[in-house]
Write a protein that holds these residues in place. Structure first.
Motif, mmCIF file in Angstrom:
data_model
loop_
_atom_site.group_PDB
_atom_site.id
_atom_site.type_symbol
_atom_site.label_atom_id
_atom_site.label_comp_id
_atom_site.label_asym_id
_atom_site.label_seq_id
_atom_site.Cartn_x
_atom_site.Cartn_y
_atom_site.Cartn_z
ATOM 1 N N GLY A 155 -5.292 35.617 -4.268
ATOM 2 C CA GLY A 155 -4.049 35.728 -5.029
ATOM 3 C C GLY A 155 -2.854 35.078 -4.367
ATOM 4 N N HIS A 156 -3.057 34.358 -3.281
ATOM 5 C CA HIS A 156 -1.927 33.704 -2.615
ATOM 6 C C HIS A 156 -1.564 32.415 -3.340
ATOM 7 C CE1 HIS A 156 -1.515 36.548 0.597
ATOM 8 N NE2 HIS A 156 -2.827 36.494 0.837
ATOM 9 N N ARG A 157 -0.274 32.068 -3.265
ATOM 10 C CA ARG A 157 0.268 30.961 -4.052
ATOM 11 C C ARG A 157 1.076 30.011 -3.179
ATOM 12 N NH1 ARG A 157 0.865 32.481 -9.450
ATOM 13 N NH2 ARG A 157 1.129 30.220 -9.791
ATOM 14 N N ILE A 158 1.299 28.816 -3.702
ATOM 15 C CA ILE A 158 2.176 27.844 -3.058
ATOM 16 C C ILE A 158 3.628 28.218 -3.329
ATOM 17 C CG2 ILE A 158 2.942 25.421 -3.063
ATOM 18 C CD1 ILE A 158 0.101 24.602 -3.748
ATOM 19 N N VAL A 159 4.469 28.130 -2.286
ATOM 20 C CA VAL A 159 5.897 28.443 -2.462
ATOM 21 C C VAL A 159 6.798 27.245 -2.146
ATOM 22 C CG1 VAL A 159 5.603 30.906 -2.040
ATOM 23 C CG2 VAL A 159 6.061 29.366 -0.103
ATOM 24 N N GLU A 160 6.230 26.199 -1.559
ATOM 25 C CA GLU A 160 7.032 25.004 -1.264
ATOM 26 C C GLU A 160 6.103 23.800 -1.162
ATOM 27 O OE1 GLU A 160 10.330 23.357 2.000
ATOM 28 O OE2 GLU A 160 9.080 25.088 2.479
ATOM 29 N N ILE A 161 6.553 22.675 -1.725
ATOM 30 C CA ILE A 161 5.842 21.395 -1.598
ATOM 31 C C ILE A 161 6.839 20.351 -1.108
ATOM 32 C CG2 ILE A 161 4.565 19.556 -2.775
ATOM 33 C CD1 ILE A 161 3.703 21.581 -4.861
ATOM 34 N N GLY A 162 6.438 19.578 -0.089
ATOM 35 C CA GLY A 162 7.260 18.476 0.402
ATOM 36 C C GLY A 162 6.419 17.221 0.525
ATOM 37 N N CYS A 163 6.928 16.100 0.035
ATOM 38 C CA CYS A 163 6.195 14.837 0.066
ATOM 39 C C CYS A 163 7.097 13.697 0.535
ATOM 40 C CB CYS A 163 5.656 14.471 -1.318
ATOM 41 S SG CYS A 163 4.525 15.677 -2.043
ATOM 42 N N ILE A 164 6.540 12.789 1.316
ATOM 43 C CA ILE A 164 7.227 11.587 1.784
ATOM 44 C C ILE A 164 6.422 10.380 1.327
ATOM 45 C CG2 ILE A 164 8.038 10.290 3.807
ATOM 46 C CD1 ILE A 164 9.466 12.925 3.534
ATOM 47 N N GLU A 165 7.080 9.411 0.714
ATOM 48 C CA GLU A 165 6.396 8.190 0.289
ATOM 49 C C GLU A 165 6.381 7.174 1.431
ATOM 50 O OE1 GLU A 165 6.757 5.529 -3.646
ATOM 51 O OE2 GLU A 165 8.391 5.171 -2.221
ATOM 52 N N LEU A 166 5.188 6.614 1.700
ATOM 53 C CA LEU A 166 5.041 5.509 2.645
ATOM 54 C C LEU A 166 4.640 4.262 1.873
ATOM 55 C CD1 LEU A 166 2.940 7.082 5.576
ATOM 56 C CD2 LEU A 166 5.428 7.043 5.304
ATOM 57 N N MET B 101 0.844 -1.190 0.000
ATOM 58 C CA MET B 101 0.000 0.000 0.000
ATOM 59 C C MET B 101 0.880 1.240 0.000
ATOM 60 S SD MET B 101 -2.940 1.194 2.682
ATOM 61 C CE MET B 101 -1.779 1.258 4.040
ATOM 62 N N ARG B 102 0.632 2.136 -0.939
ATOM 63 C CA ARG B 102 1.427 3.363 -1.075
ATOM 64 C C ARG B 102 0.572 4.558 -0.654
ATOM 65 N NH1 ARG B 102 2.874 7.301 -5.295
ATOM 66 N NH2 ARG B 102 5.099 7.806 -5.121
ATOM 67 N N GLU B 103 1.161 5.416 0.189
ATOM 68 C CA GLU B 103 0.534 6.672 0.600
ATOM 69 C C GLU B 103 1.579 7.773 0.499
ATOM 70 O OE1 GLU B 103 -2.432 5.400 4.186
ATOM 71 O OE2 GLU B 103 -0.321 4.868 4.406
ATOM 72 N N ILE B 104 1.117 8.996 0.302
ATOM 73 C CA ILE B 104 2.011 10.150 0.213
ATOM 74 C C ILE B 104 1.668 11.126 1.331
ATOM 75 C CG2 ILE B 104 2.807 12.066 -1.210
ATOM 76 C CD1 ILE B 104 3.495 9.286 -2.329
ATOM 77 N N VAL B 105 2.638 11.382 2.200
ATOM 78 C CA VAL B 105 2.481 12.409 3.240
ATOM 79 C C VAL B 105 2.910 13.729 2.614
ATOM 80 C CG1 VAL B 105 3.071 13.119 5.565
ATOM 81 C CG2 VAL B 105 3.014 10.684 4.999
ATOM 82 N N SER C 230 9.653 4.970 2.727
ATOM 83 C CA SER C 230 10.499 4.222 1.794
ATOM 84 C C SER C 230 11.836 4.909 1.538
ATOM 85 C CB SER C 230 9.773 4.058 0.458
ATOM 86 O OG SER C 230 9.675 5.319 -0.205
ATOM 87 N N GLY C 231 11.935 6.192 1.908
ATOM 88 C CA GLY C 231 13.133 6.965 1.596
ATOM 89 C C GLY C 231 12.957 7.837 0.353
ATOM 90 N N GLU C 232 11.871 7.597 -0.409
ATOM 91 C CA GLU C 232 11.600 8.410 -1.594
ATOM 92 C C GLU C 232 10.861 9.683 -1.194
ATOM 93 O OE1 GLU C 232 12.566 7.833 -4.763
ATOM 94 O OE2 GLU C 232 13.690 6.114 -3.980
ATOM 95 N N THR C 233 11.335 10.817 -1.697
ATOM 96 C CA THR C 233 10.718 12.100 -1.368
ATOM 97 C C THR C 233 10.567 12.968 -2.613
ATOM 98 O OG1 THR C 233 12.830 13.217 -0.929
ATOM 99 C CG2 THR C 233 11.796 12.060 0.925
ATOM 100 N N PHE C 234 9.698 13.963 -2.501
ATOM 101 C CA PHE C 234 9.572 15.004 -3.523
ATOM 102 C C PHE C 234 9.618 16.339 -2.796
ATOM 103 C CE2 PHE C 234 7.185 18.148 -5.872
ATOM 104 C CZ PHE C 234 7.607 17.977 -7.182
ATOM 105 N N HIS C 235 10.499 17.243 -3.239
ATOM 106 C CA HIS C 235 10.625 18.540 -2.559
ATOM 107 C C HIS C 235 10.967 19.609 -3.580
ATOM 108 C CE1 HIS C 235 12.897 21.468 0.217
ATOM 109 N NE2 HIS C 235 11.598 21.646 0.377
ATOM 110 N N ARG C 236 10.169 20.665 -3.603
ATOM 111 C CA ARG C 236 10.423 21.779 -4.514
ATOM 112 C C ARG C 236 10.100 23.100 -3.819
ATOM 113 N NH1 ARG C 236 11.802 17.832 -6.901
ATOM 114 N NH2 ARG C 236 11.553 17.326 -9.129
#
Length: 229
Positions: free
Chosen positions: A18-29, A1-5, A35-41
């Motif tokens: 008019g407010h915007r996203i300035v950072e996204i962080g994700c952790i794979e479970l 089972m895969r989930e994304i935090v 799992s050690g896989e991440t997404f960060h921008r």
């Protein structure tokens, strides 16, 4: 089972203003284990940074100007999250910002049903108690000393630990090596010493006495025929 935090940082509270996203962080479970896989921008919001928001996350307009806009990162983000569940602290906030950014780009919205809201989980489990991330880290003994300011990836890492506690607690020692050693010790402790299978002198004497009580037993007849042969 895969989930994304998942966690985001923004320039304010309302995308409609008019407010915007300035950072996204994700952790794979995978099966509730990171799992050690991440997404960060970091993302260039193409606007100024209000002082109130800067005090929360410390991301300045000057710093973000050197990063890509969300249009250049959206495909990588969507590929990372796939079709899996999104574990979010106060999901209503992050989902409305993500869907506002997707709408600007003419992309389909993310269904709210995909989200697992850990704030709601915490409030159900601990009615009346604080449900913010810092309070939950204190409750579960999770070290959040590095959280001097909000940061999407750090907050996602902390939230992953909180989420595992909310669904029933972390397993004792996630190392397979440690579990194998513990199991081997447990098995060794339960192994009994080998039992001797040969009859003792007392057992043989008791058996002979029992046979003497039986009139002309068949096995003695067979034994006699064997001796004659």
């Amino acid at each position: 089972m895969r989930e994304i935090v998942l966690d985001t940082e923004t320039t304010g509270f309302e995308p409609d203003e008019g407010h915007r996203i300035v950072e996204i962080g994700c952790i794979e479970l995978i099966n509730h284990i990171p799992s050690g896989e991440t997404f960060h921008r970091y993302l260039n919001p193409e606007r100024d940074m209000p002082e109130a928001a800067f005090k929360v996350h410390g991301l300045s307009e000057e710093f973000l100007r050197g990063h890509k806009v969300i249009a250049e990162e959206i495909d990588a983000f969507l590929a990372f999250i796939g079709e899996d569940k999104l574990v979010i602290h106060n999901a209503q906030f992050d989902m409305k910002f993500l869907n506002a950014e997707l709408a600007r780009l003419g992309r389909p919205a993310l269904p709210m049903q995909r989200s697992i809201d850990t704030v709601s989980m915490a409030r159900r489990k601990f009615p009346g108690a604080q449900a913010n991330l810092d309070a939950l880290c204190r409750r579960f003994g999770i070290d959040n000393s590095a959280r001097t300011k909000h940061g999407a990836l750090l907050d996602a890492e902390l939230l992953a630990e909180v989420y595992l506690e909310l669904i029933g607690g972390r397993q004792r020692g996630l190392s397979l090596e440690d579990d194998g050693a513990d199991m081997a010790s447990s098995i060794a402790a339960e192994i009994r010493p080998p039992r001797p299978h040969s009859a003792s002198d007392a057992e043989r004497a008791a058996h002979a006495a029992f046979l003497d009580k039986i009139t002309d037993p068949m096995w003695r007849q067979l034994s006699g025929k064997s001796d004659q042969a």
